[in-house]
Motif scaffolding. Structure first.
Motif, PDB file in Angstrom:
ATOM      1  N   MET A   1       0.843  -1.195   0.000  1.00 40.47           N
ATOM      2  CA  MET A   1       0.000   0.000   0.000  1.00 40.47           C
ATOM      3  C   MET A   1       0.877   1.243   0.000  1.00 40.47           C
ATOM      4  O   MET A   1       1.902   1.287   0.686  1.00 40.47           O
ATOM      5  N   SER A   2       0.502   2.242  -0.793  1.00 43.67           N
ATOM      6  CA  SER A   2       1.300   3.461  -0.880  1.00 43.67           C
ATOM      7  C   SER A   2       0.440   4.673  -0.537  1.00 43.67           C
ATOM      8  O   SER A   2      -0.782   4.619  -0.552  1.00 43.67           O
ATOM      9  N   SER A   3       1.129   5.760  -0.208  1.00 43.93           N
ATOM     10  CA  SER A   3       0.460   7.022   0.063  1.00 43.93           C
ATOM     11  C   SER A   3       1.394   8.139  -0.376  1.00 43.93           C
ATOM     12  O   SER A   3       2.511   7.896  -0.833  1.00 43.93           O
ATOM     13  N   VAL A   4       0.929   9.372  -0.230  1.00 42.94           N
ATOM     14  CA  VAL A   4       1.724  10.523  -0.660  1.00 42.94           C
ATOM     15  C   VAL A   4       2.076  11.352   0.555  1.00 42.94           C
ATOM     16  O   VAL A   4       1.218  11.681   1.379  1.00 42.94           O
ATOM     17  N   LEU A   5       3.359  11.684   0.692  1.00 41.12           N
ATOM     18  CA  LEU A   5       3.841  12.525   1.779  1.00 41.12           C
ATOM     19  C   LEU A   5       4.737  13.594   1.187  1.00 41.12           C
ATOM     20  O   LEU A   5       5.752  13.285   0.558  1.00 41.12           O
ATOM     21  N   ASP A  11       6.050   3.875   0.062  1.00 35.18           N
ATOM     22  CA  ASP A  11       5.581   2.518   0.325  1.00 35.18           C
ATOM     23  C   ASP A  11       5.411   2.408   1.834  1.00 35.18           C
ATOM     24  O   ASP A  11       6.391   2.409   2.588  1.00 35.18           O
ATOM     25  N   GLU A  12       4.185   2.322   2.298  1.00 30.70           N
ATOM     26  CA  GLU A  12       3.913   2.333   3.733  1.00 30.70           C
ATOM     27  C   GLU A  12       4.510   1.131   4.451  1.00 30.70           C
ATOM     28  O   GLU A  12       4.798   1.203   5.653  1.00 30.70           O
ATOM     29  N   LYS A  13       4.725   0.022   3.753  1.00 24.12           N
ATOM     30  CA  LYS A  13       5.327  -1.143   4.392  1.00 24.12           C
ATOM     31  C   LYS A  13       6.810  -0.919   4.651  1.00 24.12           C
ATOM     32  O   LYS A  13       7.376  -1.501   5.580  1.00 24.12           O
ATOM     33  N   GLU A  14       7.453  -0.100   3.825  1.00 29.13           N
ATOM     34  CA  GLU A  14       8.883   0.159   3.971  1.00 29.13           C
ATOM     35  C   GLU A  14       9.178   1.429   4.763  1.00 29.13           C
ATOM     36  O   GLU A  14      10.260   1.588   5.322  1.00 29.13           O
TER      37      GLU A  14
END
Length: 275
Positions: A1-5, A11-14
């Motif tokens: 799962m990814s998001s924008v920061l 990559d939220e897992k990493e």
């Protein structure tokens, strides 16, 4: 799962959120917030008091933060982060000779900076100024929209970076000369790209006049900017362009030539505008 920061896809897992929170706490301290209580740190970082407390505790154990009663300050160990960076990036060797030449020629001050989101981050600076309050120094960040360095870097940034920046308008007025509206800023960026330089007079602070040009890497990307600045009470935009632009462009070419010979410097010290 990814998001924008901050405009970056993660990559939220990493992604290590705890580490990010720790750096946010360190960056919350500045010249106007040298000492802070736990609640002040939490307010400036947007963290919960419990999370801020754990971050401060961990950083204090590691030596990056010191606590005296209810107040927290940065610890001297923070300097090891910047000193390691300065040694590995060879900034002194590559950038300071050109800045010293500019200061020896014109007096006043000269700096090299990169674009850091909507801010400019100073990588190198030298000065002989005494008439005005010094505001530039290595590691200092200022709003890009109010500086000649920021405007020229934004002018050469890709459309994604430009659009993201322009979407944050209206910009904060640092003085009554600061450009705050989107249409005027967009035109300034177009003009800076067309002319190859940017000027800012009394926009970041009263008394500061600055002229900046881009610095390119071996692939023609604007990875930094170099400026010459002085006191606006005796320097107009016309004066800066007529007297300083030629040597400033030569200094930019000299640095760009070094970057093409040592591309590792771009990876370790300079971040391309738009990357």
């Amino acid at each position: 799962m990814s998001s924008v920061l901050d405009g970056k896809v993660i990559d939220e897992k990493e992604f290590n959120s705890a580490l990010a929170r720790g750096f946010a706490v360190l960056e919350a301290f500045d010249s106007e917030h040298v000492e802070m209580t736990l609640s002040q740190v939490a307010a400036r970082t947007g963290l919960s008091p419990a999370t801020a407390r754990r971050c401060l505790y961990t950083l204090s154990i590691l030596g990056y933060v010191r606590q005296q009663g209810r107040l927290f300050t940065l610890g001297a160990r923070v300097l090891t982060l910047s000193s390691s960076y300065m040694r590995s990036s060879q900034i002194d060797e590559f950038l300071l000779p050109e800045l010293r030449l500019l200061v020896d020629t014109f007096g006043d001050a000269a700096s090299v900076a990169v674009l850091d989101d909507n801010m400019v981050l100073y990588l190198a600076h030298t000065s002989r100024q005494s008439a005005v309050r010094p505001i530039a120094a290595i590691g200092v960040r200022y709003p890009a929209h109010a500086t000649s360095l920021g405007k020229i870097l934004l002018a050469y940034a890709d459309s994604t970076v430009q659009n993201r920046f322009l979407a944050t308008a209206p910009f904060k007025a640092m003085t009554d000369r600061t450009v705050t509206d989107q249409p005027t800023m967009l035109q300034e960026l177009k003009d800076a790209r067309r002319l190859g330089y940017s000027v800012a007079i009394d926009e970041l602070d009263y008394g500061i006049a600055s002229l900046a040009v881009p610095v390119f890497d071996g692939e023609g990307r604007a990875v930094a900017a170099i400026n010459s600045s002085g006191y606006s009470g005796r320097l107009s935009a016309e004066d800066l362009i007529e007297d300083r632009l030629s040597l400033l462009l030569q200094s930019s070419r000299n640095i760009s030539s070094k970057l093409s010979q040592y591309p590792v410097l771009v990876k370790t010290a300079l971040t391309p505008a738009g990357r």
